[in-house]
Design an enzyme around this catalytic site. Structure first.
Site, PDB file in Angstrom:
ATOM      1  N   LYS A 195      35.864 105.778 -19.961  1.00  0.00           N
ATOM      2  CA  LYS A 195      36.275 104.385 -19.926  1.00  0.00           C
ATOM      3  C   LYS A 195      36.231 103.805 -21.336  1.00  0.00           C
ATOM      4  O   LYS A 195      35.529 104.368 -22.168  1.00  0.00           O
ATOM      5  CB  LYS A 195      35.396 103.581 -18.975  1.00  0.00           C
ATOM      6  CG  LYS A 195      33.938 103.504 -19.440  1.00  0.00           C
ATOM      7  CD  LYS A 195      33.128 102.560 -18.611  1.00  0.00           C
ATOM      8  CE  LYS A 195      33.264 101.136 -19.117  1.00  0.00           C
ATOM      9  NZ  LYS A 195      32.055 100.341 -18.889  1.00  0.00           N
ATOM     10  N   HIS A 253      30.902 106.500 -14.378  1.00  0.00           N
ATOM     11  CA  HIS A 253      29.648 107.242 -14.189  1.00  0.00           C
ATOM     12  C   HIS A 253      28.813 106.725 -13.006  1.00  0.00           C
ATOM     13  O   HIS A 253      27.933 107.415 -12.522  1.00  0.00           O
ATOM     14  CB  HIS A 253      28.838 107.315 -15.489  1.00  0.00           C
ATOM     15  CG  HIS A 253      28.062 106.074 -15.813  1.00  0.00           C
ATOM     16  ND1 HIS A 253      28.612 104.975 -16.398  1.00  0.00           N
ATOM     17  CD2 HIS A 253      26.760 105.760 -15.629  1.00  0.00           C
ATOM     18  CE1 HIS A 253      27.697 104.042 -16.566  1.00  0.00           C
ATOM     19  NE2 HIS A 253      26.553 104.496 -16.107  1.00  0.00           N
ATOM     20  N   LYS A 270      26.062 108.668  -9.752  1.00  0.00           N
ATOM     21  CA  LYS A 270      24.657 108.341  -9.450  1.00  0.00           C
ATOM     22  C   LYS A 270      24.335 108.783  -8.027  1.00  0.00           C
ATOM     23  O   LYS A 270      25.105 108.525  -7.098  1.00  0.00           O
ATOM     24  CB  LYS A 270      24.425 106.825  -9.598  1.00  0.00           C
ATOM     25  CG  LYS A 270      24.447 106.352 -11.050  1.00  0.00           C
ATOM     26  CD  LYS A 270      24.166 104.858 -11.141  1.00  0.00           C
ATOM     27  CE  LYS A 270      24.405 104.336 -12.550  1.00  0.00           C
ATOM     28  NZ  LYS A 270      23.302 104.513 -13.465  1.00  0.00           N
ATOM     29  N   GLU A 294      21.575  93.640 -15.727  1.00  0.00           N
ATOM     30  CA  GLU A 294      20.970  94.393 -16.835  1.00  0.00           C
ATOM     31  C   GLU A 294      20.127  93.441 -17.661  1.00  0.00           C
ATOM     32  O   GLU A 294      20.523  92.290 -17.885  1.00  0.00           O
ATOM     33  CB  GLU A 294      22.061  94.984 -17.724  1.00  0.00           C
ATOM     34  CG  GLU A 294      22.921  96.017 -17.038  1.00  0.00           C
ATOM     35  CD  GLU A 294      23.905  96.643 -18.023  1.00  0.00           C
ATOM     36  OE1 GLU A 294      23.582  97.689 -18.586  1.00  0.00           O
ATOM     37  OE2 GLU A 294      24.971  96.056 -18.227  1.00  0.00           O
ATOM     38  N   ASP A 308      33.975  95.426 -18.625  1.00  0.00           N
ATOM     39  CA  ASP A 308      32.916  96.420 -18.844  1.00  0.00           C
ATOM     40  C   ASP A 308      32.308  96.899 -17.525  1.00  0.00           C
ATOM     41  O   ASP A 308      32.049  98.083 -17.349  1.00  0.00           O
ATOM     42  CB  ASP A 308      31.821  95.798 -19.728  1.00  0.00           C
ATOM     43  CG  ASP A 308      30.775  96.822 -20.148  1.00  0.00           C
ATOM     44  OD1 ASP A 308      31.169  97.947 -20.498  1.00  0.00           O
ATOM     45  OD2 ASP A 308      29.567  96.504 -20.115  1.00  0.00           O
ATOM     46  N   HIS A 365      32.699  99.820 -12.440  1.00  0.00           N
ATOM     47  CA  HIS A 365      31.505 100.118 -11.645  1.00  0.00           C
ATOM     48  C   HIS A 365      31.387  99.225 -10.390  1.00  0.00           C
ATOM     49  O   HIS A 365      31.133  99.702  -9.289  1.00  0.00           O
ATOM     50  CB  HIS A 365      30.237  99.955 -12.472  1.00  0.00           C
ATOM     51  CG  HIS A 365      30.261 100.690 -13.779  1.00  0.00           C
ATOM     52  ND1 HIS A 365      30.912 101.883 -13.943  1.00  0.00           N
ATOM     53  CD2 HIS A 365      29.716 100.407 -14.993  1.00  0.00           C
ATOM     54  CE1 HIS A 365      30.755 102.308 -15.190  1.00  0.00           C
ATOM     55  NE2 HIS A 365      30.036 101.427 -15.852  1.00  0.00           N
ATOM     56  N   LYS A 391      24.660  90.725 -18.459  1.00  0.00           N
ATOM     57  CA  LYS A 391      23.721  91.224 -19.474  1.00  0.00           C
ATOM     58  C   LYS A 391      22.624  90.199 -19.669  1.00  0.00           C
ATOM     59  O   LYS A 391      22.838  88.997 -19.460  1.00  0.00           O
ATOM     60  CB  LYS A 391      24.462  91.392 -20.816  1.00  0.00           C
ATOM     61  CG  LYS A 391      25.571  92.437 -20.804  1.00  0.00           C
ATOM     62  CD  LYS A 391      25.041  93.805 -21.118  1.00  0.00           C
ATOM     63  CE  LYS A 391      26.164  94.806 -21.278  1.00  0.00           C
ATOM     64  NZ  LYS A 391      25.706  96.191 -21.068  1.00  0.00           N
TER      65      LYS A 391
HETATM   66  P1  NDP Z   1      31.142 106.367 -31.056  1.00  0.00           P
HETATM   67  O1  NDP Z   1      31.847 105.380 -31.899  1.00  0.00           O
HETATM   68  O2  NDP Z   1      29.671 106.484 -31.150  1.00  0.00           O
HETATM   69  O3  NDP Z   1      31.760 107.817 -31.309  1.00  0.00           O
HETATM   70  C1  NDP Z   1      33.133 108.026 -31.440  1.00  0.00           C
HETATM   71  C2  NDP Z   1      33.395 109.481 -31.726  1.00  0.00           C
HETATM   72  O4  NDP Z   1      34.812 109.706 -31.865  1.00  0.00           O
HETATM   73  C3  NDP Z   1      32.750 109.970 -32.991  1.00  0.00           C
HETATM   74  O5  NDP Z   1      32.250 111.271 -32.770  1.00  0.00           O
HETATM   75  C4  NDP Z   1      33.931 110.007 -33.940  1.00  0.00           C
HETATM   76  O6  NDP Z   1      33.740 110.991 -34.914  1.00  0.00           O
HETATM   77  C5  NDP Z   1      35.053 110.446 -33.048  1.00  0.00           C
HETATM   78  N1  NDP Z   1      36.375 110.133 -33.605  1.00  0.00           N
HETATM   79  C6  NDP Z   1      36.875 108.907 -33.846  1.00  0.00           C
HETATM   80  N2  NDP Z   1      38.118 109.010 -34.364  1.00  0.00           N
HETATM   81  C7  NDP Z   1      38.411 110.340 -34.440  1.00  0.00           C
HETATM   82  C8  NDP Z   1      39.534 111.085 -34.890  1.00  0.00           C
HETATM   83  N3  NDP Z   1      40.626 110.476 -35.369  1.00  0.00           N
HETATM   84  N4  NDP Z   1      39.499 112.439 -34.828  1.00  0.00           N
HETATM   85  C9  NDP Z   1      38.396 113.067 -34.350  1.00  0.00           C
HETATM   86  N5  NDP Z   1      37.298 112.403 -33.911  1.00  0.00           N
HETATM   87  C10 NDP Z   1      37.293 111.056 -33.949  1.00  0.00           C
HETATM   88  O7  NDP Z   1      31.589 106.056 -29.544  1.00  0.00           O
HETATM   89  P2  NDP Z   1      30.828 106.376 -28.186  1.00  0.00           P
HETATM   90  O8  NDP Z   1      30.283 107.747 -28.236  1.00  0.00           O
HETATM   91  O9  NDP Z   1      29.905 105.257 -27.867  1.00  0.00           O
HETATM   92  O10 NDP Z   1      32.016 106.249 -27.114  1.00  0.00           O
HETATM   93  C11 NDP Z   1      33.016 107.234 -26.997  1.00  0.00           C
HETATM   94  C12 NDP Z   1      33.857 106.918 -25.768  1.00  0.00           C
HETATM   95  O11 NDP Z   1      33.031 106.877 -24.615  1.00  0.00           O
HETATM   96  C13 NDP Z   1      34.531 105.551 -25.829  1.00  0.00           C
HETATM   97  O12 NDP Z   1      35.758 105.618 -25.149  1.00  0.00           O
HETATM   98  C14 NDP Z   1      33.561 104.663 -25.064  1.00  0.00           C
HETATM   99  O13 NDP Z   1      34.182 103.534 -24.533  1.00  0.00           O
HETATM  100  C15 NDP Z   1      33.112 105.617 -23.985  1.00  0.00           C
HETATM  101  N6  NDP Z   1      31.818 105.263 -23.395  1.00  0.00           N
HETATM  102  C16 NDP Z   1      30.677 105.264 -24.140  1.00  0.00           C
HETATM  103  C17 NDP Z   1      29.457 104.960 -23.551  1.00  0.00           C
HETATM  104  C18 NDP Z   1      28.189 105.011 -24.332  1.00  0.00           C
HETATM  105  O14 NDP Z   1      27.128 104.848 -23.708  1.00  0.00           O
HETATM  106  N7  NDP Z   1      28.215 105.248 -25.622  1.00  0.00           N
HETATM  107  C19 NDP Z   1      29.363 104.578 -22.109  1.00  0.00           C
HETATM  108  C20 NDP Z   1      30.617 104.640 -21.425  1.00  0.00           C
HETATM  109  C21 NDP Z   1      31.785 104.974 -22.056  1.00  0.00           C
HETATM  110  P3  NDP Z   1      33.467 110.670 -36.460  1.00  0.00           P
HETATM  111  O15 NDP Z   1      32.834 109.335 -36.561  1.00  0.00           O
HETATM  112  O16 NDP Z   1      32.621 111.814 -36.887  1.00  0.00           O
HETATM  113  O17 NDP Z   1      34.800 110.710 -37.045  1.00  0.00           O
HETATM  114  C1  BG6 Z   2      28.518 101.239 -19.168  1.00  0.00           C
HETATM  115  C2  BG6 Z   2      28.729  99.904 -19.814  1.00  0.00           C
HETATM  116  O1  BG6 Z   2      29.684 101.681 -18.546  1.00  0.00           O
HETATM  117  O2  BG6 Z   2      27.503 101.095 -18.186  1.00  0.00           O
HETATM  118  C3  BG6 Z   2      27.448  99.381 -20.418  1.00  0.00           C
HETATM  119  O3  BG6 Z   2      29.710 100.046 -20.830  1.00  0.00           O
HETATM  120  C4  BG6 Z   2      26.358  99.333 -19.386  1.00  0.00           C
HETATM  121  O4  BG6 Z   2      27.639  98.076 -20.953  1.00  0.00           O
HETATM  122  C5  BG6 Z   2      26.245 100.679 -18.701  1.00  0.00           C
HETATM  123  O5  BG6 Z   2      25.138  99.017 -20.030  1.00  0.00           O
HETATM  124  C6  BG6 Z   2      25.281 100.602 -17.541  1.00  0.00           C
HETATM  125  O6  BG6 Z   2      25.058 101.896 -17.049  1.00  0.00           O
HETATM  126  P1  BG6 Z   2      23.699 102.257 -16.313  1.00  0.00           P
HETATM  127  O7  BG6 Z   2      23.906 103.652 -15.852  1.00  0.00           O
HETATM  128  O8  BG6 Z   2      22.610 102.089 -17.309  1.00  0.00           O
HETATM  129  O9  BG6 Z   2      23.574 101.265 -15.199  1.00  0.00           O
END
Ligand code: NDP
Ligand code: BG6
Length: 507
Positions: free
Chosen positions: A170, A200, A204, A238, A257, A262, A358
């Site tokens: 997402k 996700h 659960k 949350e 979000d 969810h 939140k």
């Molecule tokens: P981050 O910003 O922490 O990480 C993004 C990643 O994408 C990095 O590894 C970055 O690598 C890589 N990246 C970006 N651009 C490129 C490119 N052009 N080529 C190759 N690699 C690239 O994001 P998150 O991990 O938080 O989130 C990732 C996805 O998961 C998003 O869609 C987010 O919405 C979704 N998501 C995240 C959650 C979370 O808890 N974090 C929860 C639910 C969904 P580098 O910086 O090394 O280039």
């Molecule tokens: C993510 C949202 O999808 O779910 C976050 O982007 C949120 O904002 C999270 O905190 C909540 O997940 P969980 O599993 O902790 O309830």
């Protein structure tokens, strides 16, 4: 979903799952976004948990891809730290070494000409060395703007042998139009059955238990309808704030979000008709019918809020507008409450009150089925003063379990009745740890089971509802902030339910 008869078999967490699932085919899991937050906090810990339980294929490799510099060794070290910090299980050197040995890293920018070549070449080599049969799972753990480049590159370089699956994180679009565009892009290269859109919450345990509760027990189905249910309340509260994700959250807000995905999935599982079997298509067919039957609430049926300064567990926290990266005059909502209806034979006129936010007083996700009052209690009025209507409460998290509120006689002289609770707590009934949602969802993808993933039509129906709500919001400008961090939301959310002579569940 298999039915477990012998609880004892689940006492050993290492055999949990083994009893129930076949082993996935040999394959390569390619994680795009391997240096990101999601990979560190969720994906690697989940893979470690699967390895510990021997649920991964015999022949399996993980290929991490990101732009950051690095090689196999730095990737393995980085992921080892992530597992130590975030895994639910104790760190075991032997398990880790086995997993680490299958891990590789490619530093590349997919936006660059030929950026994908390095990944492709490595996969071809690993296919030969490890006998992976060309089977691939691609995980898009990257920001949405990068999706098109990667999807296009992968589509053009599909392996000639084996199967391919694509996990999409997402947010799935920003509105209906962008979600449709994204679907169209995915379908250019992948069949719908190859696309695994993650929500996700569906991974659960307690959310899946909603299906078990409803469809494995004969007693609930006859009363699970408008005749017996007064209303339903779903809460996704949350206590955390936006955790440094201002860039994303400013564009998303609570409606995109949590509500769009969810929350609406929880509602669909609660309201859906019994599927004819537990296959992906049957379950998703029933869920999408609920989403289609939901009517767009009028503006008075939706309340939104944004937190101001306040206290969470005694610690002062800043207002949303004071969070790093948030505009000082931001109109992004951090709270939504709504009254929804599902226009079906089963649920006509039964309100579904939902709220999510939140920086609320505490973390709590619950689904409360509030039944109608007993039609004519034969007791004196004063006897039942402490009696509330029956409620079946599904605790999705924390304190996972289910409880039923019933009236019982207070011991002693006379007839005095009070509400008491019959509780089922996961911790007490099953002496096995709760798997993380990502463990289940990654394993299901490796097995090709899409039951717990959202189908394109579900996502589009979800956006249809959200777009209508957001369009109505353009017409007014609430005065934000309108609730203090640590409270249970803005007064308008209370008004919304009080108007119907009801109130939010007490905490
Ligand atoms: P981050 O910003 O922490 O990480 C993004 C990643 O994408 C990095 O590894 C970055 O690598 C890589 N990246 C970006 N651009 C490129 C490119 N052009 N080529 C190759 N690699 C690239 O994001 P998150 O991990 O938080 O989130 C990732 C996805 O998961 C998003 O869609 C987010 O919405 C979704 N998501 C995240 C959650 C979370 O808890 N974090 C929860 C639910 C969904 P580098 O910086 O090394 O280039
Ligand atoms: C993510 C949202 O999808 O779910 C976050 O982007 C949120 O904002 C999270 O905190 C909540 O997940 P969980 O599993 O902790 O309830």
């Amino acid at each position: 979903m298999a039915i477990i008869e012998e609880q004892e078999e689940l006492q050993n967490p290492l055999v949990e799952g083994l009893l129930l699932r076949r082993k996935p085919d040999p394959c390569a899991l390619v994680i795009f976004g391997a240096s990101g937050d999601l990979t560190h906090k969720k994906l690697m810990p989940a893979l470690y948990a699967l390895m510990l339980r021997r649920l991964l294929p015999e022949r399996f490799v993980i290929v991490g891809v990101a732009r950051s510099e690095g090689d196999d060794e730095t990737f393995r070290n980085d992921m080892q730290e992530a597992v130590k910090q975030h895994a639910r299980d104790e760190f075991r050197e032997d398990i880790w070494s086995e997993l680490a040995e299958s891990m590789h890293y490619v530093a590349t920018d997919f936006a660059d000409e030929g950026g994908e070549d390095a990944v492709h070449d490595l996969l071809v080599r690993l296919d030969e060395e490890r006998g992976l049969g060309g089977n691939r799972v691609y995980y898009l753990a990257v920001p949405p703007p990068v999706f098109p480049t990667i999807v296009d590159a992968l589509g053009k370089r599909r392996s000639a042998t084996g199967w391919t699956r694509l996990i999409v994180e997402k947010p799935f679009g920003h509105d209906l139009e962008s979600a449709r565009e994204l679907n169209a892009l995915l379908w250019e290269h992948f069949d719908e059955r190859e696309i695994f859109r993650i929500d996700h919450y569906l991974g659960k345990e307690t959310v899946q238990n909603m299906l078990a509760l409803r469809f494995a027990n004969g007693i609930f189905e006859p009363i699970w309808n408008r005749q017996f249910v007064d209303h339903i309340q779903i809460t996704v509260a949350e206590s955390i704030g936006i955790e440094g994700r201002a860039d994303y959250y400013e564009r998303a807000g609570a409606i995109r979000d949590i509500f769009q995905n969810h929350l609406l999935q929880l509602l669909s599982l609660t309201a859906m008709e019994p599927p004819i079997d537990f296959t992906a298509e049957s379950v998703r067919n029933e869920k999408v019918k609920v989403l289609r039957a939901m009517h767009t609430p009028g503006p008075k049926s939706v309340a939104r809020g944004q937190y101001g300064r306040g206290f969470i567990e005694g610690v002062e926290v800043p207002a949303y507008r004071e969070e790093t990266g948030v505009a000082p005059d931001s109109m992004t909502e951090t709270y939504v409450a709504a009254k929804l209806f599902v226009d079906s034979w089963r649920w006509a006129d039964t309100p579904f009150y939902v709220r999510m936010g939140k920086r609320l007083a505490r973390r709590e996700t619950t689904i409360a089925i509030q039944f109608k009052r007993a039609p004519h209690p034969p007791f004196e009025e004063t006897a039942a003063e402490g009696l509330r209507p029956n409620v079946l409460l599904v605790h999705v998290q924390p304190d996972e379990g289910v409880s039923l509120a019933i009236g019982a006689k207070v011991p002693g002289q006379g007839m005095s009745i009070r509400t008491v609770h019959m509780d089922f707590l996961y911790g007490g009934a099953f002496r096995t740890g709760m798997p993380e949602a990502y463990e289940r969802l990654i394993l299901d993808t490796l097995l090709g089971d899409g039951t717990l993933f959202t189908r394109s039509d579900e996502v589009e129906e979800q956006w249809l509802l959200v777009d209508a709500i957001v369009a109505a919001w353009q017409r007014d400008r609430p005065s934000f902030p309108n609730y203090a961090a640590g409270a249970w939301g803005p007064p308008s959310a209370d008004d919304l339910i009080h108007r119907d002579g009801r109130s939010w569940r007490r905490h």
